[in-house]
Write a protein that holds these residues in place. Structure first.
Motif, PDB file in Angstrom:
ATOM      1  N   SER A 118      34.620  87.381 -10.245  1.00  0.00           N
ATOM      2  CA  SER A 118      34.059  88.733 -10.168  1.00  0.00           C
ATOM      3  C   SER A 118      32.905  88.859 -11.159  1.00  0.00           C
ATOM      4  N   LEU A 119      32.039  89.803 -10.897  1.00  0.00           N
ATOM      5  CA  LEU A 119      30.911  90.039 -11.798  1.00  0.00           C
ATOM      6  C   LEU A 119      31.424  90.457 -13.170  1.00  0.00           C
ATOM      7  N   ARG A 120      32.447  91.282 -13.200  1.00  0.00           N
ATOM      8  CA  ARG A 120      33.023  91.730 -14.468  1.00  0.00           C
ATOM      9  C   ARG A 120      33.549  90.533 -15.277  1.00  0.00           C
ATOM     10  N   ASP A 121      34.226  89.593 -14.601  1.00  0.00           N
ATOM     11  CA  ASP A 121      34.739  88.401 -15.297  1.00  0.00           C
ATOM     12  C   ASP A 121      33.595  87.549 -15.830  1.00  0.00           C
ATOM     13  N   TYR A 122      32.525  87.421 -15.031  1.00  0.00           N
ATOM     14  CA  TYR A 122      31.368  86.656 -15.481  1.00  0.00           C
ATOM     15  C   TYR A 122      30.738  87.297 -16.715  1.00  0.00           C
ATOM     16  N   VAL A 123      30.584  88.612 -16.715  1.00  0.00           N
ATOM     17  CA  VAL A 123      30.017  89.316 -17.866  1.00  0.00           C
ATOM     18  C   VAL A 123      30.901  89.118 -19.092  1.00  0.00           C
ATOM     19  N   ASN A 124      32.200  89.277 -18.930  1.00  0.00           N
ATOM     20  CA  ASN A 124      33.129  89.093 -20.060  1.00  0.00           C
ATOM     21  C   ASN A 124      33.069  87.664 -20.598  1.00  0.00           C
ATOM     22  N   TRP A 125      33.037  86.697 -19.684  1.00  0.00           N
ATOM     23  CA  TRP A 125      32.937  85.295 -20.109  1.00  0.00           C
ATOM     24  C   TRP A 125      31.628  85.075 -20.863  1.00  0.00           C
ATOM     25  N   PHE A 126      30.525  85.593 -20.318  1.00  0.00           N
ATOM     26  CA  PHE A 126      29.216  85.392 -20.928  1.00  0.00           C
ATOM     27  C   PHE A 126      29.178  86.003 -22.326  1.00  0.00           C
ATOM     28  N   TYR A 152      21.236  85.103  -4.453  1.00  0.00           N
ATOM     29  CA  TYR A 152      21.496  86.082  -3.397  1.00  0.00           C
ATOM     30  C   TYR A 152      22.254  87.318  -3.906  1.00  0.00           C
ATOM     31  N   HIS A 153      22.669  87.300  -5.166  1.00  0.00           N
ATOM     32  CA  HIS A 153      23.431  88.423  -5.718  1.00  0.00           C
ATOM     33  C   HIS A 153      22.502  89.625  -5.919  1.00  0.00           C
ATOM     34  N   LEU A 154      22.969  90.817  -5.594  1.00  0.00           N
ATOM     35  CA  LEU A 154      22.154  92.029  -5.726  1.00  0.00           C
ATOM     36  C   LEU A 154      21.713  92.267  -7.168  1.00  0.00           C
ATOM     37  N   LEU A 155      22.569  91.950  -8.129  1.00  0.00           N
ATOM     38  CA  LEU A 155      22.195  92.123  -9.532  1.00  0.00           C
ATOM     39  C   LEU A 155      21.042  91.186  -9.897  1.00  0.00           C
ATOM     40  N   PHE A 156      21.087  89.946  -9.398  1.00  0.00           N
ATOM     41  CA  PHE A 156      20.002  89.001  -9.668  1.00  0.00           C
ATOM     42  C   PHE A 156      18.685  89.575  -9.175  1.00  0.00           C
ATOM     43  N   GLU A 157      18.692  90.099  -7.957  1.00  0.00           N
ATOM     44  CA  GLU A 157      17.476  90.678  -7.386  1.00  0.00           C
ATOM     45  C   GLU A 157      16.966  91.836  -8.244  1.00  0.00           C
ATOM     46  N   GLU A 158      17.872  92.683  -8.717  1.00  0.00           N
ATOM     47  CA  GLU A 158      17.457  93.819  -9.535  1.00  0.00           C
ATOM     48  C   GLU A 158      16.910  93.355 -10.887  1.00  0.00           C
ATOM     49  N   LEU A 159      17.539  92.346 -11.473  1.00  0.00           N
ATOM     50  CA  LEU A 159      17.098  91.855 -12.785  1.00  0.00           C
ATOM     51  C   LEU A 159      15.708  91.235 -12.733  1.00  0.00           C
ATOM     52  N   ILE A 160      15.412  90.498 -11.665  1.00  0.00           N
ATOM     53  CA  ILE A 160      14.090  89.867 -11.604  1.00  0.00           C
ATOM     54  C   ILE A 160      12.986  90.864 -11.283  1.00  0.00           C
ATOM     55  N   MET A 161      13.344  92.017 -10.751  1.00  0.00           N
ATOM     56  CA  MET A 161      12.348  93.037 -10.418  1.00  0.00           C
ATOM     57  C   MET A 161      11.942  93.866 -11.638  1.00  0.00           C
ATOM     58  N   LEU A 167      19.258  92.161 -23.158  1.00  0.00           N
ATOM     59  CA  LEU A 167      20.556  91.680 -22.706  1.00  0.00           C
ATOM     60  C   LEU A 167      21.495  92.863 -22.497  1.00  0.00           C
ATOM     61  N   ALA A 168      21.429  93.843 -23.382  1.00  0.00           N
ATOM     62  CA  ALA A 168      22.262  95.041 -23.240  1.00  0.00           C
ATOM     63  C   ALA A 168      21.928  95.773 -21.933  1.00  0.00           C
ATOM     64  N   LEU A 173      23.416  97.164 -16.282  1.00  0.00           N
ATOM     65  CA  LEU A 173      23.208  97.032 -14.833  1.00  0.00           C
ATOM     66  C   LEU A 173      24.371  96.299 -14.172  1.00  0.00           C
ATOM     67  N   ALA A 174      24.882  95.289 -14.848  1.00  0.00           N
ATOM     68  CA  ALA A 174      26.016  94.535 -14.312  1.00  0.00           C
ATOM     69  C   ALA A 174      27.238  95.429 -14.170  1.00  0.00           C
ATOM     70  N   GLU A 175      27.458  96.310 -15.134  1.00  0.00           N
ATOM     71  CA  GLU A 175      28.589  97.239 -15.055  1.00  0.00           C
ATOM     72  C   GLU A 175      28.446  98.153 -13.842  1.00  0.00           C
ATOM     73  N   LYS A 176      27.229  98.610 -13.580  1.00  0.00           N
ATOM     74  CA  LYS A 176      26.992  99.476 -12.411  1.00  0.00           C
ATOM     75  C   LYS A 176      27.280  98.711 -11.107  1.00  0.00           C
ATOM     76  N   HIS A 177      26.904  97.434 -11.076  1.00  0.00           N
ATOM     77  CA  HIS A 177      27.132  96.620  -9.870  1.00  0.00           C
ATOM     78  C   HIS A 177      28.597  96.234  -9.730  1.00  0.00           C
ATOM     79  N   ALA A 178      29.325  96.214 -10.819  1.00  0.00           N
ATOM     80  CA  ALA A 178      30.732  95.790 -10.782  1.00  0.00           C
ATOM     81  C   ALA A 178      31.643  96.917 -10.272  1.00  0.00           C
ATOM     82  N   LEU A 179      31.144  98.153 -10.260  1.00  0.00           N
ATOM     83  CA  LEU A 179      31.980  99.286  -9.827  1.00  0.00           C
ATOM     84  C   LEU A 179      32.277  99.238  -8.354  1.00  0.00           C
TER      85      LEU A 179
END
Length: 179
Positions: A118-126, A152-161, A167-168, A173-179
């Motif tokens: 999950s995105l939340r798990d990835y954020v916590n791990w990171f 292809y992840h929506l967060l990736f697309e938003e981050l590169i735009m 980092l914060a 943004l990741a928290e918003k996508h994880a909901l």
């Protein structure tokens, strides 16, 4: 009688008593991520009145170490330190080597989000991995976080735009996508 053979100091140092009127000076703790030469110079200048008391110099120096530096000290072999000069030498040489094998910011580029994670798990791990890096460069960490996401992840697309995201900001943004 206590077993002093496990001490990192030779018996003469370990068994020595402090001077009768010795008052512990105030020291800034060395946690491992500061300039070790500067810490040693500060220690020597603070302990100038006791420079000829090797045992005291050794024993008090160890109380100034915390965290990673304290962990390093406990890697020393029992009965391996004979003098403060030797401790100083080992500290500046061995600790430098010990510290340099620690992770650097760019090691965060080595891992990617698992497709089943999950995105939340990835954020916590990171966040946990970033916390292990002393003086982690946030710009590098931010780029590594983004690169760890599948393209292809929506967060990736938003981050590169978006430009100049911290980092914060990326975590928000990741928290918003994880909901």
């Amino acid at each position: 009688m206590t077993n002093i053979s496990r001490s990192h100091f030779m018996d003469e140092i370990e068994q020595a008593e402090p001077p009768r009127k010795f008052n512990m000076p105030h020291f800034t703790s060395f946690k491992g991520d500061e300039d070790l030469e500067r810490h040693l110079k500060h220690y020597r200048s603070t302990m100038i009145l006791y420079w000829n008391n090797d045992a005291l110099m050794c024993k008090i120096f160890t109380t100034t170490l915390q965290g990673e530096a304290q962990d390093w000290f406990h890697t020393l072999l029992p009965q391996s330190i004979r003098s403060f000069d030797e401790l100083s030498f080992v500290f500046t040489n061995d600790y430098s080597s010990y510290y340099s094998i620690k992770k650097k910011s760019d090691c965060l580029f080595n891992d990617k989000k698992n497709p089943n994670e999950s995105l939340r798990d990835y954020v916590n791990w990171f966040k946990a991995e970033k916390a292990k890096i002393v003086r982690c460069n946030n710009s590098i960490a931010s780029a590594a976080f983004q690169k760890g996401l599948p393209s292809y992840h929506l967060l990736f697309e938003e981050l590169i735009m978006k430009e100049y995201l911290t980092l914060a900001d990326s975590f928000t943004l990741a928290e918003k996508h994880a909901l």
